[in-house]
Design an enzyme around this catalytic site. Structure first.
Site, PDB file in Angstrom:
ATOM      1  N   TYR A  46       0.987  -1.204  -0.085  1.00 20.62           N
ATOM      2  CA  TYR A  46       0.108  -0.090  -0.063  1.00 20.62           C
ATOM      3  C   TYR A  46       0.987   1.223   0.028  1.00 20.62           C
ATOM      4  CZ  TYR A  46      -5.012  -0.347   0.015  1.00 20.62           C
ATOM      5  OH  TYR A  46      -6.178  -0.445  -0.616  1.00 20.62           O
ATOM      6  N   GLU A  48      -0.388   4.995  -0.532  1.00 19.45           N
ATOM      7  CA  GLU A  48      -1.375   5.925  -0.691  1.00 19.45           C
ATOM      8  C   GLU A  48      -0.492   7.107  -0.618  1.00 19.45           C
ATOM      9  OE1 GLU A  48      -4.526   5.680   1.980  1.00 19.45           O
ATOM     10  OE2 GLU A  48      -5.678   4.181   0.421  1.00 19.45           O
ATOM     11  N   ASP A 193      -5.451  13.399 -25.441  1.00 24.29           N
ATOM     12  CA  ASP A 193      -5.792  12.165 -25.103  1.00 24.29           C
ATOM     13  C   ASP A 193      -5.019  11.188 -26.021  1.00 24.29           C
ATOM     14  OD1 ASP A 193      -6.340   9.251 -24.409  1.00 24.29           O
ATOM     15  OD2 ASP A 193      -8.656   9.968 -24.136  1.00 24.29           O
ATOM     16  N   THR A 220      -3.196   6.015 -22.080  1.00 24.83           N
ATOM     17  CA  THR A 220      -3.085   4.413 -21.580  1.00 24.83           C
ATOM     18  C   THR A 220      -1.779   4.294 -21.586  1.00 24.83           C
ATOM     19  OG1 THR A 220      -3.440   3.510 -23.578  1.00 24.83           O
ATOM     20  CG2 THR A 220      -5.438   3.881 -22.076  1.00 24.83           C
ATOM     21  N   LYS A 223      -1.305   0.284 -24.874  1.00 25.95           N
ATOM     22  CA  LYS A 223      -1.261   0.575 -26.578  1.00 25.95           C
ATOM     23  C   LYS A 223      -0.106   0.346 -27.267  1.00 25.95           C
ATOM     24  CE  LYS A 223      -6.023   2.046 -25.663  1.00 25.95           C
ATOM     25  NZ  LYS A 223      -7.198   2.840 -25.720  1.00 25.95           N
ATOM     26  N   ARG A 229      -1.387  -2.999 -18.473  1.00 29.15           N
ATOM     27  CA  ARG A 229      -2.664  -2.094 -18.640  1.00 29.15           C
ATOM     28  C   ARG A 229      -2.496  -0.945 -17.566  1.00 29.15           C
ATOM     29  NH1 ARG A 229      -5.004  -4.784 -21.941  1.00 29.15           N
ATOM     30  NH2 ARG A 229      -6.566  -3.344 -22.036  1.00 29.15           N
TER      31      ARG A 229
HETATM   32  C1  LIG Z   1      -8.342   3.276 -24.791  1.00 31.59           C
HETATM   33  C2  LIG Z   1      -8.611   4.563 -24.942  1.00 31.59           C
HETATM   34  C3  LIG Z   1      -9.087   5.102 -23.562  1.00 31.59           C
HETATM   35  C4  LIG Z   1      -9.452   4.209 -22.235  1.00 31.59           C
HETATM   36  O1  LIG Z   1      -8.443   3.513 -21.813  1.00 31.59           O
HETATM   37  P1  LIG Z   1      -8.938   2.186 -20.919  1.00 31.59           P
HETATM   38  O2  LIG Z   1      -7.579   1.893 -20.572  1.00 31.59           O
HETATM   39  O3  LIG Z   1      -9.872   1.286 -21.692  1.00 31.59           O
HETATM   40  O4  LIG Z   1      -9.737   2.857 -19.656  1.00 31.59           O
HETATM   41  C5  LIG Z   1      -9.196   6.465 -23.391  1.00 31.59           C
HETATM   42  N1  LIG Z   1      -9.163   7.416 -24.611  1.00 31.59           N
HETATM   43  C6  LIG Z   1      -8.819   6.841 -25.794  1.00 31.59           C
HETATM   44  C7  LIG Z   1      -8.532   7.987 -26.950  1.00 31.59           C
HETATM   45  C8  LIG Z   1      -8.419   5.447 -25.833  1.00 31.59           C
HETATM   46  O5  LIG Z   1      -8.127   5.014 -27.123  1.00 31.59           O
END
Ligand SMILES: *Cc1c(COP(=O)(O)O)cnc(C)c1O
Length: 414
Positions: A46, A48, A193, A220, A223, A229
């Site tokens: 933990y 925090e 994003d 993320t 990807k 993850r």
């Molecule tokens: C994949 C994705 C997310 C969300 O990610 P998670 O890990 O699935 O919560 C947010 N924004 C964009 C543009 C994405 O492609």
């Protein structure tokens, strides 16, 4: 493993991944080192708070590993601040909204049917219940050009507090400068994003929104970044924004950080700093171009007219009379995994739309070059054209399996 039931399921998933070709553009394979860190004893701890200011004792190593992850990701994105604790992409976005907005504020993002993400304002999401989302779109789905004039008009009318650049089903280049210009005009903060293309930006292959003055990047880590993850939030230079974001993650929406994931993020960020990774990112783009060529030759309509990144969105219903759902199912049968996707102006329903979305990050990790990617694109089209021909599908499945065997998922980072 003692638990034979779970062990069997893990083995099954291993086999599935090994034998099939993964074209879902948001998926990838992590290295053994990332996997090792992700499965480490950091999961027992933990922590925090943040490095140097935790609410529990025993933080010698957690502090060091979180600092290392922060230092590496800041170097990769040329920014001052990073929060590496978001459990995933969606909570990262929620945390930014909660940090910088008050309920009822307006946010401007890309329309979902034009490539935006659920977290950018889909009515079913929590953010959409708290904030008011307005959208911009493509001017012309056949070129992919964003309608910046309309974006400006909507911004002037609705006075958003936050403008989002970013997508999960868009294959062209965004003009980040235009976003920043419009944001300055209406006094909005800019957030990119970059969930899908973060790895390609980290490698220097695609443009970094920070170079054009964006305030915040969310992403993320699993990807194109090829990490575990997870999520991250980066702040270019404003300490005020970075502090608000830290508070918003903890204690705002999360409790203890997942230190095993943060350790794995640190490893992945380290890998992303190597020349090997740069080469990988470049090959991801080349491979997508190779597939684009095959689709063009076969006169299959691509939304955006082609691709500048790792993914392609194809109108298979319009071009071949095969629906997105049919395509997804029949391709599954031959060992190609991808997903159905709505396209701009789709007349079909989201559960059986006109399009499919696919990309090259995972097969490139496996070592595929242009030649193999062209072959995959050809097999994909052949499958769709012969979707009811069992013999044909069996023979294509065999070919896919052979290809997968020839390019095993690498254990070491390559
Ligand atoms: C994949 C994705 C997310 C969300 O990610 P998670 O890990 O699935 O919560 C947010 N924004 C964009 C543009 C994405 O492609």
């Amino acid at each position: 493993m003692r638990d034979k039931l779970v062990e069997k399921l893990i083995k099954g998933e291993e086999k599935r991944q090994a034998e099939g070709l993964e074209l879902i553009p948001s998926e990838n394979y992590v290295s053994e080192d990332v996997l090792r860190a992700n499965g480490s004893v950091f999961t027992n701890k933990y922590s925090e708070g943040y490095p140097g200011r935790r609410y529990y004792g025993g933080q010698d190593f957690t502090d060091q590993v979180e600092r290392l992850a922060i230092e590496r990701i800041c170097k990769l994105f040329k920014c001052k601040f990073a929060n590496v604790q978001p459990h995933s992409g969606a909570p990262a976005n929620l945390a930014v909204y909660a940090a910088l907005l008050v309920p009822g504020d307006t946010v401007l993002g890309l329309d979902l049917s034009h490539g935006g993400h659920l977290t950018h304002g889909h009515p079913m999401t929590l953010p959409a219940k708290i904030y008011k989302f307005v959208t911009y779109k493509m001017k012309n789905p056949d070129t992919g050009e964003i309608d910046y004039e309309d974006m400006r008009k909507v911004a002037l009318e609705t006075k958003p507090k936050l403008i989002i650049a970013g997508f999960s089903a868009y294959s062209r280049t965004l003009d980040y400068k235009k976003f920043v210009e419009i944001a300055h005009e209406v006094g909005a903060i800019t957030m990119a994003d970059m969930a899908h293309i973060a790895g390609l930006i980290a490698a220097g292959e695609l443009r970094n929104p920070f170079d054009d003055g964006f305030d915040v990047i969310t992403s993320t880590t699993h990807k194109t970044l090829r990490g575990p993850r997870g999520g991250i939030i980066l702040t270019r230079e404003s300490e005020e924004i970075a502090k608000k974001i830290d508070k918003s993650i903890f204690p705002g929406i999360q409790g203890g950080p997942h230190m095993h994931t943060i350790a794995a993020k640190a490893v992945a960020f380290g890998e992303a700093m190597t020349p090997k990774y740069k080469k990988y990112a470049r090959q991801v783009l080349k491979n997508a171009k190779a597939m684009e060529g095959v689709l063009r030759k076969n006169k299959i309509r691509m939304i955006g007219g082609g691709t500048d990144n790792h993914l392609i969105l194809a109108d298979v219903f319009g071009s071949l009379g095969v629906t997105g759902k049919e395509a997804q199912t029949v391709l599954d049968e031959v060992g190609i995994t991808l997903n159905m996707n709505s396209i701009a102006g789709d007349t079909r329903k989201p559960l059986d739309p006109s399009g499919i979305r696919f990309g090259t990050p995972a097969i490139t990790t496996r070592g595929f070059k242009g030649k193999e990617c062209k072959l995959v694109a050809e097999l994909l089209i052949e499958t769709l054209k012969n979707k009811d021909n069992k013999k044909m599908k069996e023979s294509i499945h065999k070919e896919i399996k052979t290809l997968a065997k020839k390019f095993p998922i690498p254990k070491k980072f390559v």
